[in-house]
Structure formats: C-alpha cells, structure tokens
Design a protein around this motif. Sequence first.
Motif, mmCIF file in Angstrom:
data_model
loop_
_atom_site.group_PDB
_atom_site.id
_atom_site.type_symbol
_atom_site.label_atom_id
_atom_site.label_comp_id
_atom_site.label_asym_id
_atom_site.label_seq_id
_atom_site.Cartn_x
_atom_site.Cartn_y
_atom_site.Cartn_z
ATOM 1 N N ARG A 160 63.531 22.619 32.113
ATOM 2 C CA ARG A 160 62.844 21.644 32.944
ATOM 3 C C ARG A 160 62.135 20.560 32.132
ATOM 4 N N GLY A 161 62.271 20.648 30.827
ATOM 5 C CA GLY A 161 61.667 19.617 29.981
ATOM 6 C C GLY A 161 60.150 19.627 30.011
ATOM 7 N N ILE A 162 59.556 20.822 30.150
ATOM 8 C CA ILE A 162 58.093 20.928 30.176
ATOM 9 C C ILE A 162 57.603 21.155 28.740
ATOM 10 N N LYS A 163 56.423 20.643 28.427
ATOM 11 C CA LYS A 163 55.930 20.727 27.035
ATOM 12 C C LYS A 163 54.831 21.763 26.848
ATOM 13 N N ASN A 164 54.085 22.076 27.931
ATOM 14 C CA ASN A 164 52.952 22.989 27.818
ATOM 15 C C ASN A 164 53.127 24.235 28.687
ATOM 16 N N ILE A 165 52.670 25.384 28.159
ATOM 17 C CA ILE A 165 52.734 26.640 28.917
ATOM 18 C C ILE A 165 51.325 27.220 28.989
ATOM 19 N N ALA A 166 50.869 27.551 30.195
ATOM 20 C CA ALA A 166 49.555 28.184 30.354
ATOM 21 C C ALA A 166 49.755 29.604 30.855
ATOM 22 N N ALA A 180 53.032 27.460 34.353
ATOM 23 C CA ALA A 180 52.047 28.543 34.362
ATOM 24 C C ALA A 180 52.762 29.873 34.526
ATOM 25 N N VAL A 181 52.381 30.815 33.678
ATOM 26 C CA VAL A 181 52.937 32.168 33.748
ATOM 27 C C VAL A 181 51.792 33.084 34.159
ATOM 28 N N VAL A 182 51.850 33.597 35.377
ATOM 29 C CA VAL A 182 50.783 34.465 35.887
ATOM 30 C C VAL A 182 51.275 35.907 35.881
ATOM 31 N N LEU A 230 52.035 39.971 24.061
ATOM 32 C CA LEU A 230 52.476 38.867 24.930
ATOM 33 C C LEU A 230 51.990 37.531 24.374
ATOM 34 N N ARG A 231 50.727 37.488 23.989
ATOM 35 C CA ARG A 231 50.168 36.239 23.448
ATOM 36 C C ARG A 231 50.935 35.779 22.212
ATOM 37 N N GLU A 232 51.102 36.730 21.259
ATOM 38 C CA GLU A 232 51.747 36.357 19.978
ATOM 39 C C GLU A 232 53.199 35.972 20.177
ATOM 40 N N LYS A 233 53.900 36.740 20.992
ATOM 41 C CA LYS A 233 55.335 36.489 21.214
ATOM 42 C C LYS A 233 55.546 35.125 21.887
ATOM 43 N N LEU A 234 54.726 34.831 22.895
ATOM 44 C CA LEU A 234 54.888 33.565 23.604
ATOM 45 C C LEU A 234 54.594 32.387 22.671
ATOM 46 N N ILE A 235 53.523 32.508 21.893
ATOM 47 C CA ILE A 235 53.170 31.426 20.957
ATOM 48 C C ILE A 235 54.313 31.224 19.954
ATOM 49 N N HIS A 236 54.838 32.335 19.431
ATOM 50 C CA HIS A 236 55.902 32.280 18.430
ATOM 51 C C HIS A 236 57.166 31.603 18.995
ATOM 52 N N GLU A 237 57.576 32.035 20.173
ATOM 53 C CA GLU A 237 58.801 31.483 20.765
ATOM 54 C C GLU A 237 58.603 30.021 21.185
ATOM 55 N N ALA A 238 57.407 29.701 21.667
ATOM 56 C CA ALA A 238 57.130 28.323 22.104
ATOM 57 C C ALA A 238 57.141 27.369 20.910
ATOM 58 N N GLU A 239 56.597 27.851 19.786
ATOM 59 C CA GLU A 239 56.570 27.023 18.569
ATOM 60 C C GLU A 239 57.978 26.584 18.184
ATOM 61 N N LYS A 240 58.926 27.508 18.333
ATOM 62 C CA LYS A 240 60.311 27.216 17.935
ATOM 63 C C LYS A 240 60.900 26.037 18.704
ATOM 64 N N ILE A 241 60.406 25.821 19.942
ATOM 65 C CA ILE A 241 60.965 24.718 20.745
ATOM 66 C C ILE A 241 59.952 23.587 20.920
ATOM 67 N N GLY A 242 58.870 23.661 20.141
ATOM 68 C CA GLY A 242 57.891 22.554 20.150
ATOM 69 C C GLY A 242 57.017 22.528 21.391
ATOM 70 N N LYS A 280 53.578 23.918 23.556
ATOM 71 C CA LYS A 280 52.233 24.382 23.222
ATOM 72 C C LYS A 280 51.791 25.424 24.252
ATOM 73 N N VAL A 281 51.107 26.479 23.768
ATOM 74 C CA VAL A 281 50.682 27.557 24.673
ATOM 75 C C VAL A 281 49.160 27.555 24.829
ATOM 76 N N PHE A 282 48.713 27.704 26.068
ATOM 77 C CA PHE A 282 47.280 27.795 26.377
ATOM 78 C C PHE A 282 46.997 29.191 26.931
ATOM 79 N N ILE A 283 45.986 29.865 26.365
ATOM 80 C CA ILE A 283 45.652 31.214 26.843
ATOM 81 C C ILE A 283 44.138 31.338 26.947
#
Length: 359
Positions: free
Chosen positions: A283-289, A154-156, A300-312, A314-317
Amino acid sequence: MYTPLAKEKFDSLTKKANEGGPITILAIETSCDETAVSVVKDGRQILSNVIASQIDIHQKFGGVVPEVASRNHTLAINSCIEKAILDARVDITEIDAIAVTYGAGLLGALLVGISSAKALAYTLKIPLIKVNHIEAHICANFIEYKDLTPPFLAVVASGGHTNLYEVEDYNKYVPIGGTTDDALGEAFDKVARLLGLPYPGGPEIEKLAKTGQATIKFFKNPKASFNKDLSLSYSGLKTAVVNYINNARQRGEKLAVNDICASFTKQAVDMLVDTAIYAVKNRGIKNIALAGGVASNSYLREKLIHEAEKIGAKVFIPPSILCTDNASMIASRAYFSILSGENIADLTLNAKANLCYNA
Ligand code: KG4
Ligand code: ZN
C-alpha cells in the motif's frame, strides 16, 4: 437526549480545539479487567493515569470472569475517578468533556464505566463522548509520539483483537485485515494456561521464551507466512501447540517449556509481522504503529523494527503502560473526535460487545 447544554458546549469545544485548545478530558475505561480513569490535555498530554488492575482477582480462575470483572469495576470506579482528578491537580470544573469506552468489550464491565460517565457528564453539564476501544489503542501512539501524523498502518494486537488498520486521518481508522478466529493475546493466554502458567499468559511466555530455542516445528507442512488478503488465523497454531504438548505428555516426555514458549512466540509473531510488512509494501505506507497489550512483547517489537528497517519503514511503539488497557488512550481518541465534531453521545448510550468500524 444529550446532557444539559452538551450539544452547544460540544460545538464550542470543537471550535476551541481547532483554535489550539486547551481541552481537558476525563476518560473512563472498563471494557475488561482494568478500571482506568485518566485526565488528558489536548489529546497528548497525560495529567493523570489511574489503573486499578484486577489481574490478581482473575488469576485464580485462569482468565477473566465477566461477572467478577463487573462487580470489581463497581467497587473501584469511584475511587479511581477521585484519584484521577486529584493526581491531575485540576478542579473538576476545569474538565471540558467526559469520554468513555462503549465497546468492544465485556457488556457488564462496559456498563459500569458508561453509567459513571453519564452521571458525571450530566451533573457537570458537559459533553459525553463515546470511544471505540480498538481505535483508542492506536491513539496511545499519539500520546507517546507528539509528531506522529496519519497516514500510517496500525497493528493492534490485544487479548480480544488482532487487527490491521489503515489510519487515514485522526478520525478515519479503516480495517484492512486481521484475525478470523482467536486474537494473538488470546492464543498466548491459552498456550500459557495449558503449560500451567498464570494469567495473563503473554508476559509469562515472554519470560520463559527468552531462555528458550525457537526450534520446535508445530506444523508438519507450514503454510505461507501471510495471506495476501491480510487475514490471519491463530486457532490452527494454538491447536497444533496443544496437540504437541498433549502428545509429549502422553509419551511421558519432559516438556521443554522454554523452547515451546520461544517457538510458539516466533511462529505466532512472525505471522503478524509478515502480514504487516506485506501490507505496508503493498500500500506504499511508510510508518507502522503498534498497539494493544501484546505490543509489550519484546520479540514482536524487535522483529517488527528489524523487518521494517529492511524496507525503509519506521515503527512506532508506545511504552508498555500505554499498550495495555488504560484510559489515557480513551481520552486521546475522544480529543480527535472533538476536533472533527464527531462521536458526541447522549444519555441513551449503550454498551456494545462487538464493534466494527464506526458501528
Ligand atoms: O490490550 P490488553 O491489555 O487488553 C485487551 O484489550 O485485550 O491486552 C491484554 C493481552 C493479554 O492477552 C496478555 O496476555 C497480552 O495482552 N500480553 C502479552 C504481553 N503482555 C500482555 N502478550 C505477549 N507478550 C507480552 N509481553
Ligand atoms: Zn485493550
């Protein structure tokens, strides 16, 4: 001292929640400049979401004035409670528990919500549940994404906090990194103020950044974009932007405000995104909220989704209305406390300005 019969009722609520519910919670949030009251069923279904914002009142001061916030909470709280119950179309006797933010936040502001919550719990003879505001921001994701389950990162990012948590379980929020000085939203607000933009500065900077070029380098020698210990710092960037603006003004140069906004946004957000991506990979985590007021920011939303996609990953917003302060997220956090039989409060519950994990 618990409210009458609260402990027995709390234990039976825990049993009921584990058997599938239904559990109806009325939650109160007054930690900053929003008086918010919600009624939420089973932690994920919003029945009402009332938010009385004080933004207009604080705008003329250029930021939140704590005493003014407390006074306006006292003016708004009773009508917000009434409206939340009416909007939810529930009878007050159907409410199973009262949840309230007890920290982190402005002390006087928090005490308004806490006092009202205690009075309601006492008169209705139902349990009072204390909620950590920062953990609650993360729970906005559980409301929006019914099938989101821990573990995840989780990124707060809000006006008061910029933290990374490893959410191991619905009730286990382990802080693993974050800012050592200013929060990201605070940096947005301070830069905006310097540019003469109204409070809150984040949305104003976002608007202007959309038509700007992120070409300004505020640092001569930029540091690495993230620290391996997952610590972040925004005071250095904020000072560099302040110096850049003051120097340009002294030279009588016209400020390229849109470019300043775009460049500041990129540098501030990239730091957070790079840190989050490193944490996930490491840490081998698969999901980011994502959570908190700054999660509304489209870059922030677009950048995080874009970078997360590169490493497989998933982003929840959550939608913006659940990113900024609201009481539905407080009810959601409280529901998971009931599920595990934790965080029942008694009538000695006090406000906490700063809150570490499980403090
Ligand atoms: O979570 P929140 O409503 O209140 C706190 O708990 O602090 O966050 C408010 C913060 C403010 O600093 C505001 O400027 C920032 O979130 N914010 C944004 C945006 N919308 C709100 N920052 C950047 N871009 C936005 N679109
Ligand atoms: Zn908040």
